[in-house]
Design an enzyme around this catalytic site. Structure first.
Site, PDB file in Angstrom:
ATOM      1  N   HIS A 189       0.867  -1.177   0.000  1.00  0.00           N
ATOM      2  CA  HIS A 189       0.000   0.000   0.000  1.00  0.00           C
ATOM      3  C   HIS A 189       0.906   1.230   0.000  1.00  0.00           C
ATOM      4  O   HIS A 189       1.954   1.215   0.656  1.00  0.00           O
ATOM      5  CB  HIS A 189      -0.846   0.069   1.279  1.00  0.00           C
ATOM      6  CG  HIS A 189      -2.135  -0.684   1.238  1.00  0.00           C
ATOM      7  ND1 HIS A 189      -2.643  -1.344   2.340  1.00  0.00           N
ATOM      8  CD2 HIS A 189      -3.049  -0.855   0.244  1.00  0.00           C
ATOM      9  CE1 HIS A 189      -3.813  -1.898   2.029  1.00  0.00           C
ATOM     10  NE2 HIS A 189      -4.076  -1.631   0.759  1.00  0.00           N
TER      11      HIS A 189
ATOM     12  N   ALA B 247      -0.028  -8.039  10.751  1.00  0.00           N
ATOM     13  CA  ALA B 247      -1.028  -8.061   9.683  1.00  0.00           C
ATOM     14  C   ALA B 247      -0.612  -7.124   8.555  1.00  0.00           C
ATOM     15  O   ALA B 247      -1.333  -6.947   7.578  1.00  0.00           O
ATOM     16  CB  ALA B 247      -2.381  -7.640  10.221  1.00  0.00           C
TER      17      ALA B 247
ATOM     18  N   CYS C 265      -2.254   3.118   8.997  1.00  0.00           N
ATOM     19  CA  CYS C 265      -3.283   2.176   8.533  1.00  0.00           C
ATOM     20  C   CYS C 265      -4.468   2.114   9.495  1.00  0.00           C
ATOM     21  O   CYS C 265      -5.581   1.794   9.095  1.00  0.00           O
ATOM     22  CB  CYS C 265      -2.732   0.756   8.460  1.00  0.00           C
ATOM     23  SG  CYS C 265      -1.354   0.529   7.382  1.00  0.00           S
TER      24      CYS C 265
ATOM     25  N   ASP D 249      46.536  -3.498 -36.407  1.00  0.00           N
ATOM     26  CA  ASP D 249      47.902  -3.321 -36.895  1.00  0.00           C
ATOM     27  C   ASP D 249      47.830  -3.251 -38.407  1.00  0.00           C
ATOM     28  O   ASP D 249      47.005  -3.899 -39.035  1.00  0.00           O
ATOM     29  CB  ASP D 249      48.769  -4.529 -36.504  1.00  0.00           C
ATOM     30  CG  ASP D 249      49.001  -4.592 -35.005  1.00  0.00           C
ATOM     31  OD1 ASP D 249      49.167  -3.520 -34.406  1.00  0.00           O
ATOM     32  OD2 ASP D 249      48.982  -5.709 -34.452  1.00  0.00           O
TER      33      ASP D 249
ATOM     34  N   HIS E  48      31.528  -7.761 -34.708  1.00  0.00           N
ATOM     35  CA  HIS E  48      31.004  -7.830 -36.066  1.00  0.00           C
ATOM     36  C   HIS E  48      29.641  -8.499 -36.095  1.00  0.00           C
ATOM     37  O   HIS E  48      28.779  -8.129 -36.889  1.00  0.00           O
ATOM     38  CB  HIS E  48      32.005  -8.550 -36.972  1.00  0.00           C
ATOM     39  CG  HIS E  48      33.340  -7.865 -36.982  1.00  0.00           C
ATOM     40  ND1 HIS E  48      34.418  -8.341 -36.287  1.00  0.00           N
ATOM     41  CD2 HIS E  48      33.724  -6.696 -37.546  1.00  0.00           C
ATOM     42  CE1 HIS E  48      35.432  -7.505 -36.437  1.00  0.00           C
ATOM     43  NE2 HIS E  48      35.041  -6.497 -37.194  1.00  0.00           N
TER      44      HIS E  48
END
Ligand code: ARG
Length: 703
Positions: A168, A258, A264, A603, A638
């Site tokens: 809640h 609870a 609450c 390289d 790739h």
């Protein structure tokens, strides 16, 4: 001092933990002591009475959670929206609360059936009355928010709860006087956290740690500068004191069993109305339609999961189940999202699954002009690998050059209007680009159960397969290669230097020589090491026959690069007889186009390596054009590059020893891609063996 603030409470006469509807109740059935609960409740009651007026509603036998009066409804001024509980365990409380409101002269609003909303447990007024914060995700439905806005004439800000312990809103969020906000950020998704941060200035935010959150510190009753709660850490108390709040702790451990605490257990029934505010809600909803093997192919689950995962909510309005195995199903789903922004994200994902926005049947795509070359308008629709159509002037138009991560651009040509996927950099002034998600649909092949199961690639569609079925995959790939070759189709290979290091060079060479490969993509390294091996017998200086490092071998690859540079190209080096075998040799000899894309670490490079990456991307996309299958052999870079250019429908087989690479590539949501986690040299040698088995009878007959 008693201000005019009133609260509604309900004595715990029948309180108990009788069932489990939230994680706190688990393991606590019948474990709460009534006497203890009564004592704790009375202390809270007296504490509140010192600061406000408390009304009482009669507790009813059989409804143990009725003590949590916050869930009776949501009050603003003389109006109340009564709760519709999600769980049947609490639905019986509704008429008692409703009766209390009616008897006390409130205008009562009731939500449609099946639209859960759990009152002030999930809806908290800003203490300055500027707006209403409303939670969704567990108990209350997002679609209830527009009703709250309309009936209470207030702006509603929707917040999504994601941690089931904080099911809640009032368990993790508590607006305080003077615009302060006490909250636990961990209970919300990131979008909601952003919304909170946008609304509440940093100096007004009091984020709390998990340790306080699990003690229900946010479940607090605030009257002016008093904050009443179960328990708070010293640091939280001093943080609150700094900004002028006094914390009163009153243990409510029996109620925590609870899943509730101070807030609450109360409902504030005098919520002042701020004059200047008006209804406003950013919740949006749209209806989408899906058709196909929705159940068989798991499409509907994926669509619904996706909506919820992305912060939205749904209601299935219609579902016509195809009853025969072959018949397709059709569904209409109402999608809700907390804002336009989230809605657009959800819809664009649903489009990928083949959903169509319903009113779209009558709506064209939204187009905006490119005003700066190489830059798309904001909100441009990002293309996917699936065949796409867009609606222009009432007609559905195929999109050409389908690929992912592009923009869809429309241009007027001699042959009429053309829609194409374009890379951002290729957008030109004068193009019009599809923005938003209107008038777009993707075509998903409707595979039935049979089709899916009989397809060669279907058994691998579960994504990544490791050793368990490498051999099986090899068999299928061999069969597929053979089929494509016989029908004159096209297979493209992307390969990394690991192919050479693991001894796969000779196998790949054979594949090319025998006509199984019609294009090769890689970087500088695969070509260098392939030629090094064939000229000098080493790969990166390692003797390929004996597997030992050759003295001075690390210079070998530079020697090779130098030699090829002297000739001007790989092809010329082959012609001159310097390169006599190997992958590159076979490409040249068999006229197989290849493209080597350069990178910062190269390289040399070889004269053939394309160091202009934009050109390299173009070469790649030309070579993959028309390919039926792409074999991706141990080259993450790739392969991913290629994956991005490839439309759905092209079979992709990605082989890499690193599961992460394989997962990334086979995770395109298309059933044509399969990943194999294994050594690439081994894979190629098995593949050749398998092809030999397939071809030998034929060869024997010719001979
Ligand atoms: N057991 C109750 C439930 O799960 C607790 C309600 C807590 N109320 C609240 N506003 N958070 O519904």
């Amino acid at each position: 001092m008693v201000s005019q603030i009133r609260f509604l409470m309900c004595a715990p006469d029948h309180y108990n933990v009788d069932y489990v509807i939230n994680p706190w109740m688990e393991g606590n059935i019948h474990k709460s002591s009534r006497d203890h609960a009564v004592e704790q409740w009375n202390k809270l009651y007296n504490n509140i009475k010192n600061h406000a007026i408390v009304d009482l509603v009669t507790p009813e036998k059989g409804w143990p959670d009725m003590v949590f009066s916050a869930n009776a409804g949501l009050v603003l001024g003389k109006n109340v929206v009564v709760s519709r509980f999600l769980h049947k365990e609490r639905q019986g409380e509704e008429p008692y609360f409703q009766q209390w409101f009616e008897q006390n002269g409130y205008n009562v609003y009731s939500l449609p059936k099946d639209l859960p909303f759990e009152g002030a447990g999930d809806a908290l007024l800003d203490r300055e009355g500027r707006w209403l914060w409303a939670g969704y995700g567990f108990r209350s439905e997002l679609d209830s928010h527009p009703y709250l806005a309309k009936w209470l004439d207030i702006e509603v800000i929707s917040l999504r709860l994601t941690d089931e312990r904080f099911y809640h809103l009032d368990t993790c969020f508590c607006p305080l006087s003077n615009g302060y906000l006490l909250y636990y950020p961990g209970a919300f998704d990131s979008y909601s956290n952003r919304v909170i941060e946008m609304r509440v200035a940093p100096e007004k935010r009091i984020p709390i740690a998990e340790a306080d959150a699990v003690n229900f510190a946010c479940n607090a009753v605030n009257v002016d500068s008093i904050v009443i709660m179960n328990k708070a850490s010293e640091s939280l108390k001093s943080r609150l004191a700094e900004v002028g709040f006094q914390v009163i702790e009153t243990p409510l451990t029996e109620f925590l069993k609870a899943g509730g605490a101070a807030k609450c257990l109360t409902l504030r029934v005098t919520e002042p109305i701020a004059e200047e505010v008006h209804a406003n809600v950013s919740v949006e909803s749209r209806i989408i339609r899906m058709e196909g093997h929705l159940l068989d192919a798991g499409l509907i689950n994926r669509a619904l999961d996706l909506i919820v995962e992305m912060g939205g909510s749904f209601q299935v309005l219609k579902f016509n189940l195809g009853e025969q195995r072959q018949s397709t199903s059709a569904a209409e789903v109402r999608v809700s999202a907390p804002s336009h922004e989230v809605m657009e994200e959800i819809i664009s994902q649903l489009i990928d699954l083949g959903a169509v926005d319903l009113p779209q049947d009558q709506r064209d795509s939204k187009l905006e002009p490119v005003v700066q070359a190489g830059v798309a308008p904001d909100d441009f629709y990002v293309s996917t690998i699936y065949p796409t159509e867009i609606r222009v002037n009432g007609e559905w138009l195929n999109v050409q050059n389908q690929r992912m991560d592009g923009a869809i651009a429309i241009s007027q040509t001699a042959n009429g209007i053309v829609a194409k996927c374009k890379l951002l950099r290729d957008l030109e002034i004068g193009d019009r680009v599809v923005v938003d998600v209107l008038g777009i649909r993707t075509i998903r092949k409707a595979e039935s159960r049979e089709q899916r199961n009989s397809q060669e690639f279907s058994f691998m569609s579960s994504g990544v397969s490791s050793e368990r079925r490498v051999e099986l995959v090899v068999e299928q790939v061999a069969w597929e290669l053979r089929k494509i070759k016989d029908s004159g189709g096209k297979v493209v290979v992307t390969a990394g230097p690991v192919v050479i290091h693991t001894g796969g060079g000779e196998h790949l060479s054979r594949l090319i020589r025998e006509g199984y490969v019609q294009g090769l993509l890689g970087g500088n390294a695969i070509a260098v090491h392939d030629m090094e091996q064939n000229i000098l017998g080493t790969s990166l200086g390692v003797d390929m026959k004996r597997g030992v490092v050759v003295r001075g071998g690390h210079r070998h690859h530079l020697k090779v690069i130098n030699t090829v540079r002297r000739f001007g190209s790989i092809a010329k080096a082959v012609e001159a007889g310097v390169v006599k075998s190997g992958v590159m040799y076979e490409c040249v000899k068999n006229n197989i186009p290849f493209s080597l894309a350069g990178s910062i670490r190269d390289d040399g490079p070889l004269p053939d390596t394309q160091m202009n990456l934009i050109l390299a991307q173009q070469e790649y996309s030309q070579i993959i054009q028309g390919a039926e299958m792409i074999l991706m052999l141990s080259s993450m870079l790739h392969s991913i590059g290629v994956g991005n250019m490839t439309p759905a429908g092209v079979k992709m087989v990605c082989v890499d020893i690193n599961p992460a690479v394989v997962t990334k590539l086979s995770d395109r949501g298309s059933i044509e891609s399969v990943g194999v986690v294994t050594d690439v040299g081994l894979f190629l040698s098995l593949l050749i063996q398998q092809l030999d088995k397939l071809t030998s009878p034929y060869v024997a007959r010719v001979a």
